[in-house]
Every structure is written in C-alpha cells, then in structure tokens.
Design a protein around this motif. Structure first.
Motif, PDB file in Angstrom:
ATOM      1  N   ILE A 288      44.729  46.764  44.980  1.00  0.00           N
ATOM      2  CA  ILE A 288      42.948  46.362  44.641  1.00  0.00           C
ATOM      3  C   ILE A 288      43.426  44.440  45.308  1.00  0.00           C
ATOM      4  CG2 ILE A 288      40.893  45.416  42.922  1.00  0.00           C
ATOM      5  CD1 ILE A 288      41.752  48.812  42.071  1.00  0.00           C
ATOM      6  N   HIS A 289      42.530  44.178  45.373  1.00  0.00           N
ATOM      7  CA  HIS A 289      42.835  42.642  45.991  1.00  0.00           C
ATOM      8  C   HIS A 289      41.167  41.871  45.542  1.00  0.00           C
ATOM      9  CE1 HIS A 289      46.076  43.334  48.651  1.00  0.00           C
ATOM     10  NE2 HIS A 289      46.224  42.293  48.520  1.00  0.00           N
ATOM     11  N   PHE A 290      41.229  40.605  44.520  1.00  0.00           N
ATOM     12  CA  PHE A 290      40.078  39.788  44.199  1.00  0.00           C
ATOM     13  C   PHE A 290      40.426  38.591  45.362  1.00  0.00           C
ATOM     14  CE2 PHE A 290      41.590  43.254  40.523  1.00  0.00           C
ATOM     15  CZ  PHE A 290      40.247  43.523  40.535  1.00  0.00           C
ATOM     16  N   TYR A 291      39.323  38.349  45.785  1.00  0.00           N
ATOM     17  CA  TYR A 291      39.175  37.602  46.471  1.00  0.00           C
ATOM     18  C   TYR A 291      38.454  36.243  45.560  1.00  0.00           C
ATOM     19  CZ  TYR A 291      36.425  34.264  49.336  1.00  0.00           C
ATOM     20  OH  TYR A 291      36.039  33.137  50.073  1.00  0.00           O
ATOM     21  N   LEU A 292      38.643  35.041  45.266  1.00  0.00           N
ATOM     22  CA  LEU A 292      38.311  34.110  44.257  1.00  0.00           C
ATOM     23  C   LEU A 292      38.556  32.973  45.243  1.00  0.00           C
ATOM     24  CD1 LEU A 292      40.937  34.958  40.964  1.00  0.00           C
ATOM     25  CD2 LEU A 292      39.046  35.374  41.731  1.00  0.00           C
TER      26      LEU A 292
ATOM     27  N   LEU B 208      50.097  39.936  42.496  1.00  0.00           N
ATOM     28  CA  LEU B 208      50.472  38.990  42.950  1.00  0.00           C
ATOM     29  C   LEU B 208      49.412  38.002  43.294  1.00  0.00           C
ATOM     30  CD1 LEU B 208      52.422  41.147  45.018  1.00  0.00           C
ATOM     31  CD2 LEU B 208      53.410  39.204  43.938  1.00  0.00           C
ATOM     32  N   LEU B 209      49.915  36.644  43.325  1.00  0.00           N
ATOM     33  CA  LEU B 209      48.680  35.662  43.686  1.00  0.00           C
ATOM     34  C   LEU B 209      49.294  34.591  45.329  1.00  0.00           C
ATOM     35  CD1 LEU B 209      47.898  33.723  40.471  1.00  0.00           C
ATOM     36  CD2 LEU B 209      46.882  34.473  42.016  1.00  0.00           C
ATOM     37  N   TYR B 210      48.158  34.731  46.350  1.00  0.00           N
ATOM     38  CA  TYR B 210      48.265  34.757  47.692  1.00  0.00           C
ATOM     39  C   TYR B 210      46.883  32.957  47.646  1.00  0.00           C
ATOM     40  CZ  TYR B 210      50.126  39.248  47.695  1.00  0.00           C
ATOM     41  OH  TYR B 210      51.346  40.295  48.043  1.00  0.00           O
ATOM     42  N   ASP B 211      47.759  32.124  47.673  1.00  0.00           N
ATOM     43  CA  ASP B 211      46.982  30.969  48.558  1.00  0.00           C
ATOM     44  C   ASP B 211      46.659  30.461  49.826  1.00  0.00           C
ATOM     45  OD1 ASP B 211      46.056  28.599  48.046  1.00  0.00           O
ATOM     46  OD2 ASP B 211      47.153  27.566  47.776  1.00  0.00           O
ATOM     47  N   LEU B 212      45.187  30.850  49.969  1.00  0.00           N
ATOM     48  CA  LEU B 212      44.764  31.344  51.581  1.00  0.00           C
ATOM     49  C   LEU B 212      45.374  29.886  52.373  1.00  0.00           C
ATOM     50  CD1 LEU B 212      41.971  33.421  50.932  1.00  0.00           C
ATOM     51  CD2 LEU B 212      44.652  33.853  51.507  1.00  0.00           C
TER      52      LEU B 212
ATOM     53  N   ASP C 116      39.888  27.240  51.342  1.00  0.00           N
ATOM     54  CA  ASP C 116      40.690  26.678  50.293  1.00  0.00           C
ATOM     55  C   ASP C 116      39.603  27.958  48.877  1.00  0.00           C
ATOM     56  OD1 ASP C 116      40.847  25.613  47.730  1.00  0.00           O
ATOM     57  OD2 ASP C 116      39.941  23.719  47.890  1.00  0.00           O
ATOM     58  N   ALA C 117      40.303  28.848  49.153  1.00  0.00           N
ATOM     59  CA  ALA C 117      40.198  29.897  48.068  1.00  0.00           C
ATOM     60  C   ALA C 117      41.697  31.163  47.402  1.00  0.00           C
ATOM     61  CB  ALA C 117      39.499  31.802  48.313  1.00  0.00           C
ATOM     62  N   TYR C 118      41.938  31.994  46.914  1.00  0.00           N
ATOM     63  CA  TYR C 118      42.791  33.200  46.408  1.00  0.00           C
ATOM     64  C   TYR C 118      42.616  34.256  46.665  1.00  0.00           C
ATOM     65  CZ  TYR C 118      45.116  28.799  44.861  1.00  0.00           C
ATOM     66  OH  TYR C 118      45.612  26.696  44.222  1.00  0.00           O
ATOM     67  N   LEU C 119      44.178  34.930  46.999  1.00  0.00           N
ATOM     68  CA  LEU C 119      43.930  36.688  46.386  1.00  0.00           C
ATOM     69  C   LEU C 119      44.371  36.700  45.620  1.00  0.00           C
ATOM     70  CD1 LEU C 119      44.331  37.643  50.016  1.00  0.00           C
ATOM     71  CD2 LEU C 119      41.930  37.958  48.915  1.00  0.00           C
TER      72      LEU C 119
END
Length: 293
Positions: free
Chosen positions: A92-96, A73-77, A39-42
């Motif tokens: 650059i990717h942000f792990y949220l 771009l948003l990615y739902d993990l 349950d996280a996003y990039l």
C-alpha cells in the motif's frame, strides 16, 4: 499500474492525500519507470516479503536489501526513486505531497519541516503505520462501504505520525487538556447524526466547534470515549434498531436509511457491535414483545 485501486482524501484544505494498493503476482521483470519529479513523498507499506530489493535514486544504486512484510519504505519523489521488479509484490502506497506536510505543521501551530529522514531502500518497522494501513485493506475491496469520516481519520493520523516521526515535527503551544465543551459536543454529534452516511469532512465538524482537527479528535474521544467515525457507527446501529421495530420495513431499506452502503455492510457492522445479526436481534425483540403482559 493504471488499474491499481486508489483512495483519495482531502482532510487537509487544498492538500490531497492518496492511498494506492499495488499488487502483482506475476510481474514482468524490469526496472520501474521514473515517477514525475515533485516535492512529495511516497511511503510504501509492504504486505509480503520482498527479498533482494534493488533500489536506485537517480543514477545511484543503493545496497541490495531484504524487505519484510509489515515494514515501510520512504521514497523522495525529488530523487527519482526506481527499483528492480523481478518477483511478486503487494504493498500500500501513501502519497504525501509537500502541501500536506506543511498543512499538518500549520494545523499543529508548529514550524514546517524540511525533509523526511530515511535510509534509501531500507525497510523500517513502524507499528502505527502497519496497523492503520492494514485497516484500509477492506476499503479497496468495498470502497462504497467506506465513509469519508473514516478515511479522514486514518489518513490524517498516518500523515501526522509520519511528519512527527520522520520529519521531526514539534508543537510549541501547550496541549489543551479535557474534552469538548457541552455546546461543542452537542454541535458535533448533531452534525454527525445529520450525516449518517459519514460523508461529512472531519475538518468541517472541527471548524464548527472552533477547533483544529487534531484538538477536536482528541477532545471528542475524551468526551465520548470513541473516535468520531466509531461514534457514527454506533449511532447508525441505534438508528437501525429503532427502525427494526417496524416489521413492515425490510432490512435492506433499514440499512440505507441508517447510513449503511447496503444490507451486507449493515449486517457486518451490526453483528460486530451487537454480537448478533440484525435478523436475530429483530426476532428476539418480537419474542420479547409477544411475551409482554
């Protein structure tokens, strides 16, 4: 990409936010591997054009799109995002993680959000993320020169912006206006000055003032005219100026004593804020002293 440079910060209690620079000028063609489901996003900030971007979530392939430099771009993990790699890329990717999104809502005393809104595989123009994200590029080249305070400031700002813009976060309490009380400003400045290297967490300074991170950041800027990490840079420079009056101290020692990572870091920041290099400034002070009656 096991060797991709990454920066990790814990500005929010028990919630890590990671930032990773991904780049390949000669990638091997193929579909990217699956990322472990969680349950996280990039959020990817693209630093070069990537035409004909093929993107899948699970078994579903979405329409091919061109992604331009500067778009995100948003990615739902939870949805097993994958893409076809067949051309050079730089991003650059942000792990949220969910914990970070929940902590931001709690910090704002607002209802927690459900999901981030996005169209799969479609780039979006977001000037806030672009400006804040590109400010981190130097951190990947010289991580030893990046203070915890600066990383906290940027990652918190980005995570809050994403939660508000794409998650619909809204705050119910009335916004508190004005700057810090006199005692709060004294305590915050004392904590920052005692940690000139910037290795103090912004949430610790905010807690000392009895404020949330967001309220403290706004109030500190209102009172001082600068964000905490900017105030710290100016204080480092002032500390260095005092030390430079002692001609016996080399600039390399002054740099470390004033909280800079090394002499090159000191020279770059000092020149940007003062307008001349430390050596030039020191020589001009020596000339002024010699001409005094």
């Amino acid at each position: 990409m096991e060797e991709a440079p990454a920066l990790i910060t814990r500005v929010l209690r028990k919630a890590d936010i990671a930032v990773t620079e991904c780049r390949s000028d000669k990638p091997e063609n193929g579909i990217s591997g699956s990322i472990p489901v969680e349950d996280a996003y990039l959020m990817g900030l693209q630093l070069r054009d990537y035409p004909e971007h093929d993107y899948w979530e699970g078994s579903r392939q979405h329409p091919r799109r061109d992604v331009k430099a500067g778009e995100i771009l948003l990615y739902d993990l939870k949805r097993d995002p994958r893409f076809f790699i067949n051309k050079p890329f730089h991003s650059i990717h942000f792990y949220l993680p969910r914990k970070a999104l929940d902590a931001i809502a709690d910090e704002a005393q607002a209802p927690r959000i459900s999901e981030l809104r996005y169209e799969p595989g479609v780039g979006m123009v977001d000037e806030v993320v672009r400006n804040l994200g590109t400010s981190l590029l130097a951190a990947f080249d010289r991580p030893e020169q990046v203070s915890r305070l600066f990383m906290d400031h940027v990652t918190f700002a980005i995570a809050t912006h994403v939660t508000q813009t794409y998650g619909g976060l809204w705050s119910t309490p009335q916004r508190i206006k004005g700057g810090l009380a006199a005692w709060q400003e004294r305590r915050a400045c004392a904590m920052l000055e005692a940690n000139l290297d910037g290795e103090v967490a912004i949430r610790e300074v905010a807690a000392e003032c009895g404020l949330s991170i967001s309220h403290f950041s706004r109030a500190f800027r209102e009172s001082t005219g600068m964000a905490p990490h900017q105030w710290l840079l100016h204080r480092r420079v002032e500390s260095a100026k005092l030390l430079m009056h002692d001609r016996r101290l080399p600039l390399s020692e002054i740099a470390l004593s004033s909280g800079f990572a090394d002499q090159s870091h000191f020279t770059r920041v000092f020149s940007r804020l003062v307008g001349v290099s430390p050596g030039q400034w020191r020589r001009s002070r020596e000339i002024e002293t010699a001409n005094e009656p």
